[in-house]
Design a protein around this motif. Structure first.
Motif, PDB file in Angstrom:
ATOM      1  N   GLU A 245       0.824  -1.206   0.000  1.00 34.16           N
ATOM      2  CA  GLU A 245       0.000   0.000   0.000  1.00 34.16           C
ATOM      3  C   GLU A 245       0.863   1.262   0.000  1.00 34.16           C
ATOM      4  O   GLU A 245       0.557   2.232  -0.693  1.00 34.16           O
ATOM      5  N   LYS A 246       1.942   1.246   0.781  1.00 32.16           N
ATOM      6  CA  LYS A 246       2.835   2.403   0.833  1.00 32.16           C
ATOM      7  C   LYS A 246       3.471   2.640  -0.534  1.00 32.16           C
ATOM      8  O   LYS A 246       3.530   3.777  -0.999  1.00 32.16           O
ATOM      9  N   LEU A 247       3.920   1.579  -1.188  1.00 29.86           N
ATOM     10  CA  LEU A 247       4.518   1.738  -2.518  1.00 29.86           C
ATOM     11  C   LEU A 247       3.503   2.281  -3.513  1.00 29.86           C
ATOM     12  O   LEU A 247       3.820   3.166  -4.307  1.00 29.86           O
ATOM     13  N   ARG A 248       2.299   1.736  -3.496  1.00 28.09           N
ATOM     14  CA  ARG A 248       1.270   2.199  -4.433  1.00 28.09           C
ATOM     15  C   ARG A 248       0.958   3.681  -4.210  1.00 28.09           C
ATOM     16  O   ARG A 248       0.836   4.446  -5.157  1.00 28.09           O
ATOM     17  N   LYS A 249       0.846   4.063  -2.971  1.00 27.93           N
ATOM     18  CA  LYS A 249       0.438   5.430  -2.644  1.00 27.93           C
ATOM     19  C   LYS A 249       1.550   6.455  -2.890  1.00 27.93           C
ATOM     20  O   LYS A 249       1.282   7.556  -3.353  1.00 27.93           O
ATOM     21  N   TYR A 250       2.797   6.097  -2.577  1.00 24.31           N
ATOM     22  CA  TYR A 250       3.872   7.085  -2.590  1.00 24.31           C
ATOM     23  C   TYR A 250       4.979   6.826  -3.602  1.00 24.31           C
ATOM     24  O   TYR A 250       6.000   7.512  -3.564  1.00 24.31           O
ATOM     25  N   SER A 251       4.826   5.871  -4.502  1.00 28.47           N
ATOM     26  CA  SER A 251       5.927   5.525  -5.402  1.00 28.47           C
ATOM     27  C   SER A 251       6.419   6.725  -6.210  1.00 28.47           C
ATOM     28  O   SER A 251       7.620   6.856  -6.445  1.00 28.47           O
ATOM     29  N   GLY A 252       5.537   7.600  -6.607  1.00 31.24           N
ATOM     30  CA  GLY A 252       5.946   8.788  -7.353  1.00 31.24           C
ATOM     31  C   GLY A 252       6.788   9.737  -6.525  1.00 31.24           C
ATOM     32  O   GLY A 252       7.715  10.363  -7.016  1.00 31.24           O
ATOM     33  N   GLN A 253       6.481   9.839  -5.238  1.00 34.78           N
ATOM     34  CA  GLN A 253       7.230  10.725  -4.357  1.00 34.78           C
ATOM     35  C   GLN A 253       8.541  10.097  -3.886  1.00 34.78           C
ATOM     36  O   GLN A 253       9.520  10.805  -3.680  1.00 34.78           O
ATOM     37  N   ILE A 254       8.542   8.798  -3.694  1.00 41.17           N
ATOM     38  CA  ILE A 254       9.733   8.119  -3.183  1.00 41.17           C
ATOM     39  C   ILE A 254      10.837   8.133  -4.230  1.00 41.17           C
ATOM     40  O   ILE A 254      11.998   8.307  -3.911  1.00 41.17           O
ATOM     41  N   GLY A 255      10.478   7.937  -5.478  1.00 41.89           N
ATOM     42  CA  GLY A 255      11.449   7.921  -6.565  1.00 41.89           C
ATOM     43  C   GLY A 255      11.781   6.500  -6.988  1.00 41.89           C
ATOM     44  O   GLY A 255      11.710   5.562  -6.192  1.00 41.89           O
ATOM     45  N   THR A 256      12.156   6.350  -8.246  1.00 43.52           N
ATOM     46  CA  THR A 256      12.364   5.016  -8.806  1.00 43.52           C
ATOM     47  C   THR A 256      13.500   4.257  -8.138  1.00 43.52           C
ATOM     48  O   THR A 256      13.394   3.059  -7.924  1.00 43.52           O
ATOM     49  N   LYS A 257      14.584   4.932  -7.783  1.00 41.75           N
ATOM     50  CA  LYS A 257      15.724   4.229  -7.189  1.00 41.75           C
ATOM     51  C   LYS A 257      15.336   3.621  -5.835  1.00 41.75           C
ATOM     52  O   LYS A 257      15.616   2.455  -5.572  1.00 41.75           O
ATOM     53  N   ILE A 258      14.668   4.380  -4.999  1.00 39.99           N
ATOM     54  CA  ILE A 258      14.306   3.873  -3.671  1.00 39.99           C
ATOM     55  C   ILE A 258      13.195   2.833  -3.776  1.00 39.99           C
ATOM     56  O   ILE A 258      13.185   1.850  -3.030  1.00 39.99           O
ATOM     57  N   VAL A 259      12.269   3.007  -4.708  1.00 44.77           N
ATOM     58  CA  VAL A 259      11.247   1.973  -4.927  1.00 44.77           C
ATOM     59  C   VAL A 259      11.939   0.686  -5.358  1.00 44.77           C
ATOM     60  O   VAL A 259      11.642  -0.394  -4.827  1.00 44.77           O
ATOM     61  N   TYR A 260      12.872   0.784  -6.296  1.00 45.73           N
ATOM     62  CA  TYR A 260      13.601  -0.402  -6.765  1.00 45.73           C
ATOM     63  C   TYR A 260      14.369  -1.057  -5.620  1.00 45.73           C
ATOM     64  O   TYR A 260      14.290  -2.265  -5.426  1.00 45.73           O
ATOM     65  N   TYR A 261      15.086  -0.271  -4.847  1.00 45.88           N
ATOM     66  CA  TYR A 261      15.835  -0.822  -3.709  1.00 45.88           C
ATOM     67  C   TYR A 261      14.893  -1.455  -2.684  1.00 45.88           C
ATOM     68  O   TYR A 261      15.200  -2.491  -2.110  1.00 45.88           O
ATOM     69  N   SER A 262      13.743  -0.829  -2.465  1.00 44.91           N
ATOM     70  CA  SER A 262      12.753  -1.397  -1.536  1.00 44.91           C
ATOM     71  C   SER A 262      12.247  -2.739  -2.045  1.00 44.91           C
ATOM     72  O   SER A 262      12.066  -3.687  -1.272  1.00 44.91           O
ATOM     73  N   LEU A 263      12.035  -2.819  -3.349  1.00 41.47           N
ATOM     74  CA  LEU A 263      11.585  -4.082  -3.945  1.00 41.47           C
ATOM     75  C   LEU A 263      12.678  -5.139  -3.896  1.00 41.47           C
ATOM     76  O   LEU A 263      12.394  -6.322  -3.690  1.00 41.47           O
ATOM     77  N   LEU A 264      13.930  -4.727  -4.072  1.00 40.68           N
ATOM     78  CA  LEU A 264      15.034  -5.681  -3.913  1.00 40.68           C
ATOM     79  C   LEU A 264      14.999  -6.272  -2.505  1.00 40.68           C
ATOM     80  O   LEU A 264      15.138  -7.486  -2.322  1.00 40.68           O
ATOM     81  N   LEU A 265      14.803  -5.411  -1.527  1.00 36.15           N
ATOM     82  CA  LEU A 265      14.727  -5.887  -0.141  1.00 36.15           C
ATOM     83  C   LEU A 265      13.530  -6.820   0.044  1.00 36.15           C
ATOM     84  O   LEU A 265      13.647  -7.888   0.659  1.00 36.15           O
ATOM     85  N   TYR A 266      12.397  -6.420  -0.486  1.00 39.09           N
ATOM     86  CA  TYR A 266      11.181  -7.220  -0.334  1.00 39.09           C
ATOM     87  C   TYR A 266      11.352  -8.617  -0.925  1.00 39.09           C
ATOM     88  O   TYR A 266      11.031  -9.621  -0.270  1.00 39.09           O
ATOM     89  N   TYR A 267      11.886  -8.697  -2.152  1.00 37.44           N
ATOM     90  CA  TYR A 267      12.037 -10.004  -2.779  1.00 37.44           C
ATOM     91  C   TYR A 267      13.168 -10.816  -2.154  1.00 37.44           C
ATOM     92  O   TYR A 267      13.097 -12.046  -2.124  1.00 37.44           O
ATOM     93  N   ALA A 268      14.172 -10.154  -1.615  1.00 39.75           N
ATOM     94  CA  ALA A 268      15.201 -10.880  -0.857  1.00 39.75           C
ATOM     95  C   ALA A 268      14.575 -11.440   0.427  1.00 39.75           C
ATOM     96  O   ALA A 268      14.881 -12.560   0.839  1.00 39.75           O
ATOM     97  N   PHE A 269      13.682 -10.680   1.035  1.00 43.38           N
ATOM     98  CA  PHE A 269      12.966 -11.137   2.235  1.00 43.38           C
ATOM     99  C   PHE A 269      12.139 -12.383   1.927  1.00 43.38           C
ATOM    100  O   PHE A 269      12.085 -13.318   2.713  1.00 43.38           O
TER     101      PHE A 269
END
Length: 147
Positions: free
Chosen positions: A34-58
């Motif tokens: 939900e956080k990614l969907r709501k704020y992905s534009g504000q967070i920026g592509t690099k941090i969204v990508y890094y967050s997803l790397l963490l999520y899929y590593a998890f």
């Protein structure tokens, strides 16, 4: 003292390790999505990508429990409603979240394999569509090698 300087001081005093420990209890996959969907534009592509790397590593069974605790803490901090710098503040609201995410990526870098990267890129495509250049997303391992 200006507000921007105050935010910079807060960011300078941020201890990512402590922030990660505090964020662990807030992590949930649903809240993260939900956080990614709501704020992905504000967070920026690099941090969204890094967050997803963490999520899929998890999610990977190959990732050890200690690394998963770090990841859960970092993603929990991203979800956490009360940050060092509140998320709703334009331009600087996600600076502390970004610092924690980047710190966590470098802590668990050895557990981010090609499958994790592929899953993250696929999800990026779903989130951003054609507006993101998937081929040129910065790989944290390549970034580390440049330093």
């Amino acid at each position: 003292m200006t507000k921007e300087k105050t935010y910079q001081e807060k960011l300078d005093n941020l201890n990512p390790k402590k922030a990660i420990a505090r964020g662990r209890k807030y992590f949930s996959e649903k809240e993260f999505g939900e956080k990614l969907r709501k704020y992905s534009g504000q967070i920026g592509t690099k941090i969204v990508y890094y967050s997803l790397l963490l999520y899929y590593a998890f999610k990977s069974p190959e990732t050890p429990k200690k690394a998963k605790l770090t990841i859960a803490g970092a993603l929990g901090y991203l979800i956490l409603p009360l940050d060092v710098i509140p998320d709703f503040i334009p331009a600087v609201g996600f600076a502390d979240d970004s610092a924690v995410i980047i710190y966590a990526v470098y802590q668990v870098l050895s557990h981010i394999d090609e499958e994790v990267k592929g899953n993250a890129k696929t999800r990026m495509e779903k989130i951003f569509g054609d507006s993101v250049d998937l081929e040129n997303l910065q790989d944290p391992l390549e970034e580390k090698d440049k330093k």
